[in-house]
Design a protein around this motif. Structure first.
Motif, PDB file in Angstrom:
ATOM      1  N   PRO A 110      39.858  36.645  36.801  1.00 44.84           N
ATOM      2  CA  PRO A 110      39.154  35.285  36.727  1.00 44.84           C
ATOM      3  C   PRO A 110      39.479  34.601  35.490  1.00 44.84           C
ATOM      4  CG  PRO A 110      37.777  36.933  37.615  1.00 44.84           C
ATOM      5  CD  PRO A 110      38.761  37.574  37.055  1.00 44.84           C
ATOM      6  N   ALA A 111      39.354  35.246  34.360  1.00 41.28           N
ATOM      7  CA  ALA A 111      39.731  34.388  32.853  1.00 41.28           C
ATOM      8  C   ALA A 111      41.190  34.030  32.971  1.00 41.28           C
ATOM      9  CB  ALA A 111      39.472  35.420  31.995  1.00 41.28           C
ATOM     10  N   PHE A 155      50.564  35.433  34.237  1.00 41.65           N
ATOM     11  CA  PHE A 155      50.454  36.237  35.536  1.00 41.65           C
ATOM     12  C   PHE A 155      48.668  36.637  35.890  1.00 41.65           C
ATOM     13  CE2 PHE A 155      54.659  36.865  33.388  1.00 41.65           C
ATOM     14  CZ  PHE A 155      55.484  36.666  34.416  1.00 41.65           C
ATOM     15  N   GLU A 156      48.381  35.924  36.916  1.00 37.71           N
ATOM     16  CA  GLU A 156      47.007  36.165  37.398  1.00 37.71           C
ATOM     17  C   GLU A 156      46.926  37.606  37.750  1.00 37.71           C
ATOM     18  OE1 GLU A 156      44.395  34.564  40.979  1.00 37.71           O
ATOM     19  OE2 GLU A 156      45.493  33.052  39.879  1.00 37.71           O
ATOM     20  N   ASP A 157      47.823  38.188  38.639  1.00 35.93           N
ATOM     21  CA  ASP A 157      47.884  39.477  38.955  1.00 35.93           C
ATOM     22  C   ASP A 157      48.121  40.711  38.041  1.00 35.93           C
ATOM     23  OD1 ASP A 157      47.826  41.734  40.864  1.00 35.93           O
ATOM     24  OD2 ASP A 157      48.810  40.991  42.205  1.00 35.93           O
ATOM     25  N   PRO A 158      47.213  41.395  37.949  1.00 31.52           N
ATOM     26  CA  PRO A 158      47.415  42.169  36.839  1.00 31.52           C
ATOM     27  C   PRO A 158      48.395  43.346  37.093  1.00 31.52           C
ATOM     28  CG  PRO A 158      45.513  42.872  37.944  1.00 31.52           C
ATOM     29  CD  PRO A 158      45.845  41.652  38.331  1.00 31.52           C
ATOM     30  N   VAL A 159      48.885  43.557  38.520  1.00 21.79           N
ATOM     31  CA  VAL A 159      49.986  44.473  38.868  1.00 21.79           C
ATOM     32  C   VAL A 159      51.297  43.393  38.956  1.00 21.79           C
ATOM     33  CG1 VAL A 159      50.831  45.996  40.564  1.00 21.79           C
ATOM     34  CG2 VAL A 159      48.225  45.855  40.043  1.00 21.79           C
ATOM     35  N   PRO A 160      52.432  43.881  38.100  1.00 18.97           N
ATOM     36  CA  PRO A 160      53.484  43.100  38.138  1.00 18.97           C
ATOM     37  C   PRO A 160      54.039  43.012  39.402  1.00 18.97           C
ATOM     38  CG  PRO A 160      53.612  44.710  36.285  1.00 18.97           C
ATOM     39  CD  PRO A 160      52.040  45.076  37.092  1.00 18.97           C
ATOM     40  N   ASP A 161      54.635  42.087  40.103  1.00 20.38           N
ATOM     41  CA  ASP A 161      55.321  41.896  41.279  1.00 20.38           C
ATOM     42  C   ASP A 161      56.754  42.274  41.125  1.00 20.38           C
ATOM     43  OD1 ASP A 161      56.438  39.832  39.593  1.00 20.38           O
ATOM     44  OD2 ASP A 161      56.522  38.626  41.320  1.00 20.38           O
TER      45      ASP A 161
END
Length: 357
Positions: free
Chosen positions: A14-15, A32-38
Motif C-alpha cells: 500500500p505504501a 514496483f508495487e508487487d514485492p515478487v519480481p515479475d
C-alpha cells in the motif's frame, strides 16, 4: 527525516502504491508495487534472481526503492558473486524535500554488496554523476546500427565454414563456451547455461538461440530477435533485428557475429541493432557496416569492482564483456519495444536510474 531501507514485501505494497500515485501525478517513474519480481523471482536452484528494496520514512511512507539482480560472474576468469542495479527510484525527482533519498538508497545498496554494476543510462548523465559522488566509475560503449537494403543484404552472408543451428534452450555447450572464453575478458556476468535459461525461458518465443559450430566444435552462441514495426518514428515500417546477446572467445567473435548478422538479414531484417562493451567485438561489427547511432551506453562500476577491473586492465587481462542482454536486459525500454514485454505495474518507465537496455 530518517530513511530506512527494507526488503520489499506485502506490508509495503500500500505504501508503494501511494508513492506511485504521487510520482505519476508529477510525471515521474514509480516503483514496483508487487514485492515478487515479475521476472527472475527467487527460485530454488536458480543462480540469478532479482531483489526489491523500499525506502521508508519515519511514518512508514514509501519514498523510493531500488532493485538488485544477483548473479555469478567471472572477474579475470575467477568466479565471484555480483549484482546489477536498477534504480534508485526516488521521490526527490518529484519533490525536492526528498532529494537525499537517493543518497540513502545508494549507500544501502553498496552496504549489501561490494561488487555492483549498472548498464545502460544512455540518457541519464545526472544519474551517472550521482553515482560518481560515491566513487563509481564509468565505461562508455556505442550502440551500433546496420541499415540494409536488398542488395547489401544479399552480400551479408555468414562465414562459409560454420554451421548455425537454432536451439530450444542452453545446454552443456554454453558452459563449455564460458569456460573456453571467460579468461579473454576482465568481467563477464552470467553466461552459464542455468542463468541463460532463466533469462531467456523456453516458453518465450521472441528469442532465437543460435549456436555457431565449426565441424563438431561450438565456437559461440547468439540470442537474436526480429520484429516488424508499423509507422515507428525511427524505424518506420521496417523489420528490425537485434543481436541481443552473444558470447564466445575473442578469436571466434568474427564467426559468431557474422553468423548472427547473416541469420537476421536472411530473416528479412532491414535494420540490426547491437551493443558490446568489448571494443574487439564492436570492431567486428564496424567491419560489417555497423555504425554508432544515438547515445552511448555506460557500464557503471562500484568502487570495489572498478578497482579490481582497473588492476586487471594494467595486466592486459581483457575488457568487460556486456551486451543488450545484461542487467535489466529485455525488460528495459528497447527490449519491451522489440520483444513486446509489458511494463510492470508501478514502474512505467525504466529511466529512473541505473537500468539495463
Amino acid at each position: 527525516m530518517t530513511i530506512q531501507v527494507r526488503a520489499h514485501d506485502e506490508r509495503w505494497r500500500p505504501a508503494v502504491r501511494a508513492f506511485n500515485a504521487r510520482m505519476a501525478a508529477a510525471g515521474k517513474s514509480g516503483f514496483f508495487e508487487d514485492p515478487v519480481p515479475d521476472w527472475l523471482a527467487p527460485a530454488p536452484g536458480c543462480p540469478t534472481h532479482r531483489e526489491l528494496f523500499v525506502a521508508l520514512g519515519d511514518d512508514e511512507r514509501a519514498h523510493g526503492g531500488y532493485v538488485l539482480r544477483h548473479e555469478a560472474a567471472l572477474i579475470g576468469g575467477r568466479p565471484e558473486q555480483v549484482a546489477s542495479v536498477q534504480g534508485p527510484y526516488s521521490e526527490g525527482a518529484a519533490d525536492s524535500r526528498h532529494a537525499r533519498t537517493s543518497f540513502a538508497l545508494i549507500k544501502d545498496m553498496m552496504r549489501r554488496g561490494p561488487r555492483l554494476y549498472g548498464w545502460g543510462l544512455e540518457t541519464r548523465p545526472d544519474v551517472r554523476e550521482l553515482f560518481g559522488m560515491f566513487g563509481w566509475r564509468s565505461w562508455a560503449s556505442p550502440t551500433l546500427v546496420w541499415w540494409g537494403v536488398p542488395l547489401w543484404r544479399s552480400l551479408r552472408r555468414g562465414p562459409a565454414d560454420v554451421r548455425v543451428t537454432v536451439e530450444r534452450d542452453f545446454g552443456d555447450w554454453a558452459d563449455a563456451v564460458r569456460r573456453d572464453g571467460g579468461a579473454d575478458y576482465s568481467f563477464v556476468p552470467g553466461r552459464d547455461a542455468a542463468t541463460l535459461n532463466a533469462v531467456y525461458p523456453t516458453d518465450d518465443h521472441g528469442f532465437h538461440r543460435l549456436v555457431i559450430r565449426r565441424d563438431a566444435a561450438v565456437l559461440g552462441w547468439a540470442v537474436v530477435g526480429i520484429r516488424r514495426f508499423v509507422r515507428h518514428p525511427r524505424f518506420r515500417s521496417l523489420r528490425v533485428g537485434a543481436i541481443w546477446d552473444a558470447f564466445g572467445p575473442v578469436r571466434h567473435a568474427g564467426a559468431v557475429l557474422g553468423a548472427a548478422h547473416a541469420w537476421l538479414a536472411r530473416a528479412g531484417a532491414m535494420v540490426v541493432l547491437a551493443s558490446f562493451s568489448d571494443t574487439r567485438w564492436s570492431e567486428v561489427l564496424r567491419r560489417r557496416g555497423f555504425r554508432p547511432r544515438g547515445n552511448e551506453r555506460h557500464l557503471l562500476m562500484s568502487p570495489v569492482l572498478a578497482a579490481e577491473l582497473g588492476r586487471l586492465a594494467e595486466t592486459g587481462a581483457g575488457r568487460p564483456f556486456l551486451t543488450f542482454g545484461d542487467a535489466e536486459g529485455h525488460r528495459g525500454p528497447l527490449g519491451q519495444a522489440l520483444f513486446g514485454v509489458p511494463a510492470p505495474t508501478g514502474a512505467g518507465r525504466s529511466d529512473a536510474g541505473l537500468t539495463g537496455t
